[in-house]
Scaffold this motif. Structure first.
Motif, PDB file in Angstrom:
ATOM      1  N   VAL A 157      14.713   9.388   3.356  1.00  0.00           N
ATOM      2  CA  VAL A 157      15.027   8.052   3.848  1.00  0.00           C
ATOM      3  C   VAL A 157      13.679   7.336   3.922  1.00  0.00           C
ATOM      4  O   VAL A 157      12.795   7.733   4.680  1.00  0.00           O
ATOM      5  CB  VAL A 157      15.740   8.087   5.209  1.00  0.00           C
ATOM      6  CG1 VAL A 157      15.959   6.676   5.732  1.00  0.00           C
ATOM      7  CG2 VAL A 157      17.075   8.824   5.082  1.00  0.00           C
ATOM      8  N   LEU A 158      13.526   6.341   3.075  1.00  0.00           N
ATOM      9  CA  LEU A 158      12.284   5.584   2.962  1.00  0.00           C
ATOM     10  C   LEU A 158      12.323   4.403   3.921  1.00  0.00           C
ATOM     11  O   LEU A 158      13.308   3.666   3.960  1.00  0.00           O
ATOM     12  CB  LEU A 158      12.130   5.068   1.529  1.00  0.00           C
ATOM     13  CG  LEU A 158      10.978   4.096   1.266  1.00  0.00           C
ATOM     14  CD1 LEU A 158       9.635   4.827   1.315  1.00  0.00           C
ATOM     15  CD2 LEU A 158      11.167   3.407  -0.080  1.00  0.00           C
ATOM     16  N   THR A 159      11.255   4.219   4.675  1.00  0.00           N
ATOM     17  CA  THR A 159      11.090   3.016   5.480  1.00  0.00           C
ATOM     18  C   THR A 159       9.812   2.338   5.004  1.00  0.00           C
ATOM     19  O   THR A 159       8.720   2.915   5.093  1.00  0.00           O
ATOM     20  CB  THR A 159      11.014   3.325   6.983  1.00  0.00           C
ATOM     21  OG1 THR A 159      12.216   4.009   7.371  1.00  0.00           O
ATOM     22  CG2 THR A 159      10.879   2.052   7.805  1.00  0.00           C
ATOM     23  N   ALA A 160       9.978   1.159   4.444  1.00  0.00           N
ATOM     24  CA  ALA A 160       8.855   0.377   3.928  1.00  0.00           C
ATOM     25  C   ALA A 160       9.030  -1.059   4.407  1.00  0.00           C
ATOM     26  O   ALA A 160      10.144  -1.508   4.679  1.00  0.00           O
ATOM     27  CB  ALA A 160       8.827   0.424   2.402  1.00  0.00           C
ATOM     28  N   ARG A 161       7.922  -1.782   4.487  1.00  0.00           N
ATOM     29  CA  ARG A 161       8.009  -3.191   4.874  1.00  0.00           C
ATOM     30  C   ARG A 161       8.562  -4.007   3.709  1.00  0.00           C
ATOM     31  O   ARG A 161       8.227  -3.761   2.551  1.00  0.00           O
ATOM     32  CB  ARG A 161       6.638  -3.717   5.272  1.00  0.00           C
ATOM     33  CG  ARG A 161       6.184  -3.130   6.612  1.00  0.00           C
ATOM     34  CD  ARG A 161       4.969  -3.795   7.176  1.00  0.00           C
ATOM     35  NE  ARG A 161       3.818  -3.599   6.298  1.00  0.00           N
ATOM     36  CZ  ARG A 161       2.857  -4.496   6.090  1.00  0.00           C
ATOM     37  NH1 ARG A 161       2.897  -5.662   6.701  1.00  0.00           N
ATOM     38  NH2 ARG A 161       1.873  -4.250   5.287  1.00  0.00           N
ATOM     39  N   GLY A 162       9.407  -4.976   4.036  1.00  0.00           N
ATOM     40  CA  GLY A 162       9.984  -5.843   3.013  1.00  0.00           C
ATOM     41  C   GLY A 162       8.901  -6.626   2.288  1.00  0.00           C
ATOM     42  O   GLY A 162       7.935  -7.083   2.909  1.00  0.00           O
ATOM     43  N   SER A 203       9.609 -10.370   3.663  1.00  0.00           N
ATOM     44  CA  SER A 203       9.775 -10.536   5.117  1.00  0.00           C
ATOM     45  C   SER A 203       8.721  -9.776   5.917  1.00  0.00           C
ATOM     46  O   SER A 203       8.398 -10.168   7.035  1.00  0.00           O
ATOM     47  CB  SER A 203      11.157 -10.053   5.549  1.00  0.00           C
ATOM     48  OG  SER A 203      11.230  -8.640   5.456  1.00  0.00           O
ATOM     49  N   GLY A 204       8.242  -8.671   5.377  1.00  0.00           N
ATOM     50  CA  GLY A 204       7.325  -7.819   6.125  1.00  0.00           C
ATOM     51  C   GLY A 204       8.026  -6.969   7.174  1.00  0.00           C
ATOM     52  O   GLY A 204       7.395  -6.188   7.872  1.00  0.00           O
ATOM     53  N   LEU A 205       9.358  -7.104   7.281  1.00  0.00           N
ATOM     54  CA  LEU A 205      10.124  -6.329   8.256  1.00  0.00           C
ATOM     55  C   LEU A 205      10.440  -4.938   7.706  1.00  0.00           C
ATOM     56  O   LEU A 205      10.568  -4.763   6.487  1.00  0.00           O
ATOM     57  CB  LEU A 205      11.430  -7.064   8.587  1.00  0.00           C
ATOM     58  CG  LEU A 205      11.275  -8.436   9.230  1.00  0.00           C
ATOM     59  CD1 LEU A 205      12.631  -9.124   9.346  1.00  0.00           C
ATOM     60  CD2 LEU A 205      10.609  -8.309  10.584  1.00  0.00           C
ATOM     61  N   PRO A 206      10.587  -3.951   8.579  1.00  0.00           N
ATOM     62  CA  PRO A 206      10.919  -2.595   8.104  1.00  0.00           C
ATOM     63  C   PRO A 206      12.273  -2.576   7.396  1.00  0.00           C
ATOM     64  O   PRO A 206      13.244  -3.152   7.890  1.00  0.00           O
ATOM     65  CB  PRO A 206      10.974  -1.764   9.384  1.00  0.00           C
ATOM     66  CG  PRO A 206      10.353  -2.584  10.448  1.00  0.00           C
ATOM     67  CD  PRO A 206      10.450  -4.011  10.025  1.00  0.00           C
ATOM     68  N   LEU A 229       7.575  -1.441  -2.115  1.00  0.00           N
ATOM     69  CA  LEU A 229       6.453  -0.506  -2.265  1.00  0.00           C
ATOM     70  C   LEU A 229       5.306  -1.107  -3.071  1.00  0.00           C
ATOM     71  O   LEU A 229       4.143  -0.795  -2.808  1.00  0.00           O
ATOM     72  CB  LEU A 229       6.919   0.800  -2.915  1.00  0.00           C
ATOM     73  CG  LEU A 229       7.799   1.694  -2.051  1.00  0.00           C
ATOM     74  CD1 LEU A 229       8.195   2.955  -2.813  1.00  0.00           C
ATOM     75  CD2 LEU A 229       7.112   2.055  -0.737  1.00  0.00           C
ATOM     76  N   LEU A 230       5.610  -1.958  -4.032  1.00  0.00           N
ATOM     77  CA  LEU A 230       4.534  -2.622  -4.782  1.00  0.00           C
ATOM     78  C   LEU A 230       3.722  -3.525  -3.859  1.00  0.00           C
ATOM     79  O   LEU A 230       2.496  -3.587  -3.953  1.00  0.00           O
ATOM     80  CB  LEU A 230       5.112  -3.438  -5.946  1.00  0.00           C
ATOM     81  CG  LEU A 230       5.664  -2.642  -7.122  1.00  0.00           C
ATOM     82  CD1 LEU A 230       6.385  -3.565  -8.098  1.00  0.00           C
ATOM     83  CD2 LEU A 230       4.560  -1.851  -7.816  1.00  0.00           C
ATOM     84  N   GLN A 231       4.410  -4.224  -2.968  1.00  0.00           N
ATOM     85  CA  GLN A 231       3.745  -5.152  -2.051  1.00  0.00           C
ATOM     86  C   GLN A 231       3.098  -4.428  -0.869  1.00  0.00           C
ATOM     87  O   GLN A 231       2.026  -4.814  -0.417  1.00  0.00           O
ATOM     88  CB  GLN A 231       4.759  -6.186  -1.548  1.00  0.00           C
ATOM     89  CG  GLN A 231       4.161  -7.304  -0.744  1.00  0.00           C
ATOM     90  CD  GLN A 231       3.318  -8.235  -1.595  1.00  0.00           C
ATOM     91  OE1 GLN A 231       3.562  -8.416  -2.774  1.00  0.00           O
ATOM     92  NE2 GLN A 231       2.306  -8.812  -0.992  1.00  0.00           N
ATOM     93  N   HIS A 232       3.773  -3.401  -0.355  1.00  0.00           N
ATOM     94  CA  HIS A 232       3.323  -2.678   0.843  1.00  0.00           C
ATOM     95  C   HIS A 232       3.430  -1.171   0.591  1.00  0.00           C
ATOM     96  O   HIS A 232       4.426  -0.545   0.986  1.00  0.00           O
ATOM     97  CB  HIS A 232       4.185  -3.050   2.060  1.00  0.00           C
ATOM     98  CG  HIS A 232       4.231  -4.506   2.358  1.00  0.00           C
ATOM     99  ND1 HIS A 232       3.161  -5.188   2.907  1.00  0.00           N
ATOM    100  CD2 HIS A 232       5.209  -5.429   2.182  1.00  0.00           C
ATOM    101  CE1 HIS A 232       3.488  -6.457   3.060  1.00  0.00           C
ATOM    102  NE2 HIS A 232       4.717  -6.632   2.623  1.00  0.00           N
ATOM    103  N   PRO A 233       2.438  -0.577  -0.067  1.00  0.00           N
ATOM    104  CA  PRO A 233       2.545   0.842  -0.445  1.00  0.00           C
ATOM    105  C   PRO A 233       2.510   1.837   0.727  1.00  0.00           C
ATOM    106  O   PRO A 233       2.952   2.968   0.577  1.00  0.00           O
ATOM    107  CB  PRO A 233       1.363   1.065  -1.382  1.00  0.00           C
ATOM    108  CG  PRO A 233       0.447  -0.079  -1.180  1.00  0.00           C
ATOM    109  CD  PRO A 233       1.241  -1.208  -0.597  1.00  0.00           C
ATOM    110  N   GLU A 234       2.019   1.415   1.885  1.00  0.00           N
ATOM    111  CA  GLU A 234       2.010   2.311   3.048  1.00  0.00           C
ATOM    112  C   GLU A 234       3.418   2.324   3.627  1.00  0.00           C
ATOM    113  O   GLU A 234       3.945   1.268   3.988  1.00  0.00           O
ATOM    114  CB  GLU A 234       1.000   1.839   4.080  1.00  0.00           C
ATOM    115  CG  GLU A 234      -0.376   1.640   3.485  1.00  0.00           C
ATOM    116  CD  GLU A 234      -1.390   2.637   3.980  1.00  0.00           C
ATOM    117  OE1 GLU A 234      -1.293   3.030   5.144  1.00  0.00           O
ATOM    118  OE2 GLU A 234      -2.282   2.997   3.202  1.00  0.00           O
TER     119      GLU A 234
END
Length: 161
Positions: free
Chosen positions: A55-60, A63-66, A101-106
């Motif tokens: 289950v991946l949780t990444a920032r949008g 939006s930057g939201l989880p 993931l491209l925008q927010h890889p962490e």
């Protein structure tokens, strides 16, 4: 794997390569996975009965939201990494989680009930070619998905932070 397990896996592979599956599965499987995963506090992911899953949780991306997304994955046991395949069930557009993931890889994955901080890296060139060959051996329907669409399916390697 027992003979019935191998037979069941081949049957699911055949079913998952159909266009009907591609129309229905994206609406049913993630919702079911999300609900069961939440209800069991991360102990159970129904789709992982056929394919390993995280289950991946990444920032949008915008939006930057989880954003939490259950995904099939290809674990790389020797390196402790995972490969995510952005097949989108062979539908035309890239799945939203790949843009995230491209925008927010962490990001973070829940793997077998444990939360693990990861960094995603888009695979390209020879590294992508090797991972794609491994993915096709791992789950042959990915070839059907790729044949249906014009875009190149994105592959990401998740490494522990």
């Amino acid at each position: 794997m027992k003979a019935t397990g191998a037979l069941g896996r081949r049957l699911v592979q055949r079913l998952s390569a159909t266009r009907a599956f591609a129309r229905v599965a994206p609406h049913v499987i993630p919702a079911l996975d999300r609900a069961v995963h939440r209800l069991t506090r991360g102990r159970l992911l129904p789709s992982a009965r056929m394919l390993p899953g995280v289950v991946l949780t990444a920032r949008g991306a915008r939006s930057g939201l989880p954003r939490t997304t259950p995904l099939a994955c290809m674990p790389e046991e020797t390196s402790g990494t995972w490969v995510l395949i952005g097949s989108n069930f062979g539908r035309p557009g890239h799945p939203a989680w790949t843009a995230n993931l491209l925008q927010h890889p962490e990001a973070e994955v829940n793997w077998k009930g444990r939360d693990i901080a990861v960094r995603a890296r888009l695979l390209e060139g020879e590294e992508r070619a090797r991972a794609w060959a491994d993915a096709l051996r791992f789950w042959p329907p990915y070839a059907t998905y790729q044949a249906r669409i014009d875009r190149e399916i994105r592959l990401f390697r998740l490494e522990r932070r």
